[in-house]
Design a protein around this motif. Sequence first.
Motif, mmCIF file in Angstrom:
data_model
loop_
_atom_site.group_PDB
_atom_site.id
_atom_site.type_symbol
_atom_site.label_atom_id
_atom_site.label_comp_id
_atom_site.label_asym_id
_atom_site.label_seq_id
_atom_site.Cartn_x
_atom_site.Cartn_y
_atom_site.Cartn_z
ATOM 1 N N SER A 29 0.837 -1.201 0.000
ATOM 2 C CA SER A 29 0.000 0.000 0.000
ATOM 3 C C SER A 29 0.874 1.255 0.000
ATOM 4 O O SER A 29 2.023 1.240 0.456
ATOM 5 C CB SER A 29 -0.920 0.018 1.217
ATOM 6 O OG SER A 29 -1.785 -1.097 1.192
ATOM 7 N N SER A 30 0.314 2.354 -0.477
ATOM 8 C CA SER A 30 1.098 3.564 -0.728
ATOM 9 C C SER A 30 1.664 4.200 0.534
ATOM 10 O O SER A 30 2.662 4.913 0.476
ATOM 11 C CB SER A 30 0.246 4.591 -1.481
ATOM 12 O OG SER A 30 -0.906 4.929 -0.733
ATOM 13 N N ASN A 31 1.035 3.958 1.707
ATOM 14 C CA ASN A 31 1.493 4.610 2.939
ATOM 15 C C ASN A 31 2.181 3.654 3.905
ATOM 16 O O ASN A 31 2.340 3.962 5.080
ATOM 17 C CB ASN A 31 0.318 5.282 3.656
ATOM 18 C CG ASN A 31 -0.721 4.284 4.123
ATOM 19 O OD1 ASN A 31 -0.842 3.202 3.548
ATOM 20 N ND2 ASN A 31 -1.464 4.633 5.165
ATOM 21 N N LYS A 76 3.725 6.918 -1.221
ATOM 22 C CA LYS A 76 3.545 8.156 -0.476
ATOM 23 C C LYS A 76 4.522 8.306 0.693
ATOM 24 O O LYS A 76 4.461 9.284 1.424
ATOM 25 C CB LYS A 76 2.114 8.247 0.054
ATOM 26 C CG LYS A 76 1.055 8.354 -1.042
ATOM 27 C CD LYS A 76 -0.335 8.501 -0.437
ATOM 28 C CE LYS A 76 -1.396 8.619 -1.532
ATOM 29 N NZ LYS A 76 -2.763 8.763 -0.949
ATOM 30 N N VAL A 77 5.415 7.347 0.876
ATOM 31 C CA VAL A 77 6.374 7.393 1.982
ATOM 32 C C VAL A 77 7.616 8.153 1.537
ATOM 33 O O VAL A 77 8.242 7.803 0.535
ATOM 34 C CB VAL A 77 6.759 5.977 2.441
ATOM 35 C CG1 VAL A 77 7.830 6.047 3.521
ATOM 36 C CG2 VAL A 77 5.532 5.241 2.961
ATOM 37 N N SER A 78 7.970 9.206 2.282
ATOM 38 C CA SER A 78 9.129 10.022 1.924
ATOM 39 C C SER A 78 10.211 10.048 2.995
ATOM 40 O O SER A 78 11.321 10.527 2.752
ATOM 41 C CB SER A 78 8.680 11.463 1.636
ATOM 42 O OG SER A 78 8.023 12.022 2.763
ATOM 43 N N SER A 107 2.701 0.688 9.489
ATOM 44 C CA SER A 107 2.030 1.931 9.143
ATOM 45 C C SER A 107 2.250 2.991 10.206
ATOM 46 O O SER A 107 1.951 2.759 11.373
ATOM 47 C CB SER A 107 0.527 1.677 8.991
ATOM 48 O OG SER A 107 -0.170 2.880 8.849
ATOM 49 N N ARG A 108 2.811 4.125 9.842
ATOM 50 C CA ARG A 108 2.889 5.340 10.644
ATOM 51 C C ARG A 108 3.769 5.246 11.883
ATOM 52 O O ARG A 108 3.934 6.227 12.582
ATOM 53 C CB ARG A 108 1.486 5.769 11.106
ATOM 54 C CG ARG A 108 0.566 6.159 9.991
ATOM 55 C CD ARG A 108 -0.789 6.517 10.518
ATOM 56 N NE ARG A 108 -1.485 5.369 11.062
ATOM 57 C CZ ARG A 108 -2.662 5.428 11.653
ATOM 58 N NH1 ARG A 108 -3.271 6.582 11.791
ATOM 59 N NH2 ARG A 108 -3.248 4.344 12.119
#
Length: 352
Positions: A29-31, A76-78, A107-108
């Motif tokens: 997933s993108s995040n 989306k992870v930078s 995640s996060r």
Amino acid sequence: MKGLYCRAGVGDAETKFVIQETSLPEVLSSNLVRVQVKACGLSPLDLKLLADVGIQRDLIPVGREVAGVVQQVGKKVSFFQPEDEVVGRILFIHDETDPINVCVSVSRSPVQKPEKLSSVCVAGALRDGLCAYTALHTHARMAAGHTLLVTDGASSFGLMCIQLACYHGVKVLTTSHSPQKHTFLEQLRPSVGVQDPLVAKVIPVYDGSPDLLSVVLEETGGLGVDIVIDSGVRLQEEASEEAKLLPHKHDIISVLGVGGHWVTSHKDLQLDPPDCRLLHLKSASLTFLNPEVWTASSSQQGRYLHILKDIVDKMSTGVLRPQPEEAVPLYEATVAMETVQRQQKTKAVVQL
């Protein structure tokens, strides 16, 4: 790949821990961040808490404090790149999470891991560091010049509280549960700076030791302490030999000074009207310490990550020096987790 899971018993059936094959989605997933786990901390699993928040599964992933190397990042992870070393706590709510595994999707929650900090050390101490930070900063609002009483200071959680409080200029009193722990606490010194003892007073509570209240009041000039952090509370006078080492709830309220803060780990604490009256007279407060509270609201994630980063940085610089944990291999993880779950106050680290 293999993962460690909890199979909750129905009714009076015993809780079982099993290792079984599992798989992760090929498309990330993108995040999310996919991490190859190097070490994983095992802490007691609160099945009632999971049921209260609506998490009911046949198999519940176990081992949520992880340290490892980033393998893949979402679009989306930078903040991370492949090959970065990270550490974090995995959220219960994510469906793609298998904590103790060769790879996990996180995640996060991860932050960068300093090179000098071992994966085993940080994975084993992350939960205690987070609890200590939450108790002292978030709940008790500690400040330089305060006086703190930590019960069972030789425990992994108590040791984190002592070191964090001393770093911020707080005077620390603590209790010891055995002669060996008493000696250990009296010999605590900071890793840098003036080598004065970290603990101003170690109060023995074994073998008919002196009354806690009288010692604390003598040490504080009769004013009481500003903060009390417990690792369990005795609710009744009559108790087992092990429970007698815990302070009675009335004693804790009695040692509090005016405007004091009591942070308790006892989730089933019950106060009688006289106890509440004494808290009222002192204008004191009572707060419950829940290690999972940071994952309850996404609005707190920024603050949560700041806390994790500060804990890891303090471990790296030697401000926080957790007690070393002997790592066990994955094939011994079920036995280790059963011991942790049965004894509740212990922990273990699995090295992969």
